[in-house]
Design a protein around this motif. Sequence first.
Motif, PDB file in Angstrom:
ATOM      1  N   THR A  11     -11.408  -3.418  11.684  1.00 25.97           N
ATOM      2  CA  THR A  11     -10.722  -3.101  12.942  1.00 25.97           C
ATOM      3  C   THR A  11     -10.691  -1.605  13.250  1.00 25.97           C
ATOM      4  O   THR A  11     -10.250  -1.202  14.323  1.00 25.97           O
ATOM      5  CB  THR A  11      -9.287  -3.658  12.925  1.00 25.97           C
ATOM      6  N   ARG A  12     -11.059  -0.762  12.303  1.00 26.20           N
ATOM      7  CA  ARG A  12     -11.287   0.649  12.580  1.00 26.20           C
ATOM      8  C   ARG A  12     -12.270   1.201  11.559  1.00 26.20           C
ATOM      9  O   ARG A  12     -12.449   0.616  10.504  1.00 26.20           O
ATOM     10  CB  ARG A  12      -9.989   1.470  12.605  1.00 26.20           C
ATOM     11  N   THR A  13     -12.909   2.320  11.916  1.00 27.85           N
ATOM     12  CA  THR A  13     -14.005   2.808  11.078  1.00 27.85           C
ATOM     13  C   THR A  13     -13.539   3.877  10.092  1.00 27.85           C
ATOM     14  O   THR A  13     -12.456   4.450  10.229  1.00 27.85           O
ATOM     15  CB  THR A  13     -15.106   3.422  11.957  1.00 27.85           C
TER      16      THR A  13
ATOM     17  N   ASN B 298      -6.891  -5.163   9.987  1.00 22.78           N
ATOM     18  CA  ASN B 298      -7.213  -6.256   9.056  1.00 22.78           C
ATOM     19  C   ASN B 298      -7.576  -5.784   7.641  1.00 22.78           C
ATOM     20  O   ASN B 298      -8.399  -6.395   6.973  1.00 22.78           O
ATOM     21  CB  ASN B 298      -8.304  -7.160   9.641  1.00 22.78           C
ATOM     22  N   CYS B 299      -6.956  -4.738   7.180  1.00 21.99           N
ATOM     23  CA  CYS B 299      -7.196  -4.211   5.820  1.00 21.99           C
ATOM     24  C   CYS B 299      -7.039  -5.356   4.807  1.00 21.99           C
ATOM     25  O   CYS B 299      -5.935  -5.921   4.676  1.00 21.99           O
ATOM     26  CB  CYS B 299      -6.216  -3.082   5.522  1.00 21.99           C
ATOM     27  N   SER B 300      -8.120  -5.667   4.104  1.00 20.52           N
ATOM     28  CA  SER B 300      -8.177  -6.883   3.265  1.00 20.52           C
ATOM     29  C   SER B 300      -7.200  -6.916   2.109  1.00 20.52           C
ATOM     30  O   SER B 300      -7.035  -7.944   1.466  1.00 20.52           O
ATOM     31  CB  SER B 300      -9.562  -7.045   2.645  1.00 20.52           C
ATOM     32  N   TYR B 301      -6.634  -5.770   1.787  1.00 21.81           N
ATOM     33  CA  TYR B 301      -5.728  -5.685   0.636  1.00 21.81           C
ATOM     34  C   TYR B 301      -4.273  -5.820   1.057  1.00 21.81           C
ATOM     35  O   TYR B 301      -3.399  -5.947   0.220  1.00 21.81           O
ATOM     36  CB  TYR B 301      -5.911  -4.320  -0.063  1.00 21.81           C
ATOM     37  N   CYS B 302      -4.007  -5.767   2.366  1.00 22.82           N
ATOM     38  CA  CYS B 302      -2.644  -5.432   2.788  1.00 22.82           C
ATOM     39  C   CYS B 302      -1.751  -6.622   3.124  1.00 22.82           C
ATOM     40  O   CYS B 302      -2.102  -7.466   3.956  1.00 22.82           O
ATOM     41  CB  CYS B 302      -2.700  -4.482   3.978  1.00 22.82           C
ATOM     42  N   PRO B 303      -0.580  -6.669   2.511  1.00 23.47           N
ATOM     43  CA  PRO B 303       0.384  -7.740   2.793  1.00 23.47           C
ATOM     44  C   PRO B 303       0.942  -7.670   4.213  1.00 23.47           C
ATOM     45  O   PRO B 303       1.505  -8.653   4.695  1.00 23.47           O
ATOM     46  CB  PRO B 303       1.500  -7.480   1.771  1.00 23.47           C
TER      47      PRO B 303
ATOM     48  N   SER C 207       3.272  -7.452  10.742  1.00 25.39           N
ATOM     49  CA  SER C 207       2.696  -7.576  12.101  1.00 25.39           C
ATOM     50  C   SER C 207       1.717  -6.464  12.456  1.00 25.39           C
ATOM     51  O   SER C 207       1.579  -6.113  13.622  1.00 25.39           O
ATOM     52  CB  SER C 207       3.773  -7.579  13.198  1.00 25.39           C
ATOM     53  N   CYS C 208       1.033  -5.915  11.468  1.00 25.80           N
ATOM     54  CA  CYS C 208       0.095  -4.832  11.773  1.00 25.80           C
ATOM     55  C   CYS C 208      -1.203  -5.416  12.332  1.00 25.80           C
ATOM     56  O   CYS C 208      -1.752  -6.358  11.762  1.00 25.80           O
ATOM     57  CB  CYS C 208      -0.188  -4.012  10.514  1.00 25.80           C
ATOM     58  N   PRO C 209      -1.707  -4.847  13.426  1.00 25.03           N
ATOM     59  CA  PRO C 209      -2.924  -5.387  14.040  1.00 25.03           C
ATOM     60  C   PRO C 209      -4.217  -5.133  13.253  1.00 25.03           C
ATOM     61  O   PRO C 209      -5.251  -5.739  13.548  1.00 25.03           O
ATOM     62  CB  PRO C 209      -2.984  -4.684  15.398  1.00 25.03           C
TER      63      PRO C 209
HETATM   64 FE1  SF4 Z   1      -1.795  -2.031   8.733  1.00 24.80          FE
HETATM   65 FE2  SF4 Z   1      -3.915  -1.590   7.191  1.00 24.80          FE
HETATM   66 FE3  SF4 Z   1      -1.765   0.068   7.081  1.00 24.80          FE
HETATM   67 FE4  SF4 Z   1      -1.656  -2.460   6.127  1.00 24.80          FE
HETATM   68  S1  SF4 Z   1      -2.909  -0.775   5.357  1.00 24.80           S
HETATM   69  S2  SF4 Z   1      -0.126  -1.452   7.363  1.00 24.80           S
HETATM   70  S3  SF4 Z   1      -2.962  -3.577   7.606  1.00 24.80           S
HETATM   71  S4  SF4 Z   1      -3.157  -0.264   8.810  1.00 24.80           S
END
Ligand code: SF4
Length: 327
Positions: free
Chosen positions: A181-183, A70-75, A66-68
């Motif tokens: 979603t962040r820089t 949008n890191c393209s690699y992240c489950p 439920s992380c807001p």
């Molecule tokens: Fe959230 Fe990005 Fe961390 Fe994954 S890598 S938990 S999407 S901030």
Amino acid sequence: MSTHCCDHSHDDSSAPHHHQWTLAEVNALFALPFNDLLYLAHQVHRMNFKANEVQLSTLLNIKTGSCPENCSYCPQSAHYNTGLKKEPLMSLDTVLETAKRAKSAGASRFCMGAAWRSPRDADLDKVIEMIQAIKAEGLETCVTLGMLTPAQAHKLKVAGLDYYNHNIDTSEEHYKEIITTRTFQDRIETIENVRQAGINVCCGGIVGMGEEVEDRASMLMTLANMKEPPESVPINMLVKIEGTPLENNEAVDPFDFIRTIAVARILMPKSRVRLSAGRTAMSEEMQALCHFAGANSIFYGETLLTTENPVPAKDVAFFEKLGLTGI
Ligand code: SF4
Ligand code: SAM
Ligand code: DTB
């Protein structure tokens, strides 16, 4: 001021006191013949560390999904459907039990990750209780909780936190292809807040996200040119997660991955370079070359955050074969 830092004026107290790498210099390292690069990296490694010691960190994901961001690699990003079961913040008891087991298995550091953009203050207080309890067991502590304000970083320092992990992930140039979603600058600011608070910095990135060799060079240059380079540099090989935009990415050539480790070692001679995510997809021979190239830390334990890692017995047998000692 050291003599080779001739381009910095004497009254600039914010200037780094170590060599500032240029992209051309770092590209030239990547372009070396493999044997030349590994020989150089191994020499740097031996001059700065005991050649056969590998630091062991165990990970635990204390809040899942439920992380807001949008890191393209992240489950764990809420933007993608990866089928991951969401879990709220774990209880202190569960975390402490897991940490005790990690210690008896041989880990020296316990690292907790939470899928947050940044921690709420009430959550930070709960994590602080965990840090204090784990430290009392004689383990080093590391957390990765997303972006931090200077006040939050200070609070973690007062609690006794040893390391904070916050990766730049890739080059500044490639970053916007991976996360919107962040820089990149947001990432740098949190790292600076951690540094200012006096906490050791753990900061690295991922190889295999469609970047060019020059992006790898640029990412390592950014890390090495920090006023103080990170004490700990995790180099992850992308773990391809079904449902994320990078699920079908081309696999990284093992030699290119090993080269990245070698260049990290040369650029950051005093930092621990961690052979991080992706080890289940690597042969033992590949991992052995990573250690020869200067990797002297691993994630130890059967899970990373949400994905598999080699089981401890496998790593113990591998270390035995190579004469490596886990510390
Ligand atoms: Fe959230 Fe990005 Fe961390 Fe994954 S890598 S938990 S999407 S901030
Ligand atoms: N939310 C926090 C953050 O982003 O800083 C902490 C957790 S986040 C999962 C920690 C790091 O794990 C990321 O910065 C990334 O480098 C790494 N990571 C996440 N998913 C990965 C994957 N599929 N393959 C390789 N590394 C990954
Ligand atoms: C880091 O650089 N790698 C770790 C740790 N820091 C937090 C995480 C790897 C995660 C791999 C994917 C997963 O297990 O979810």
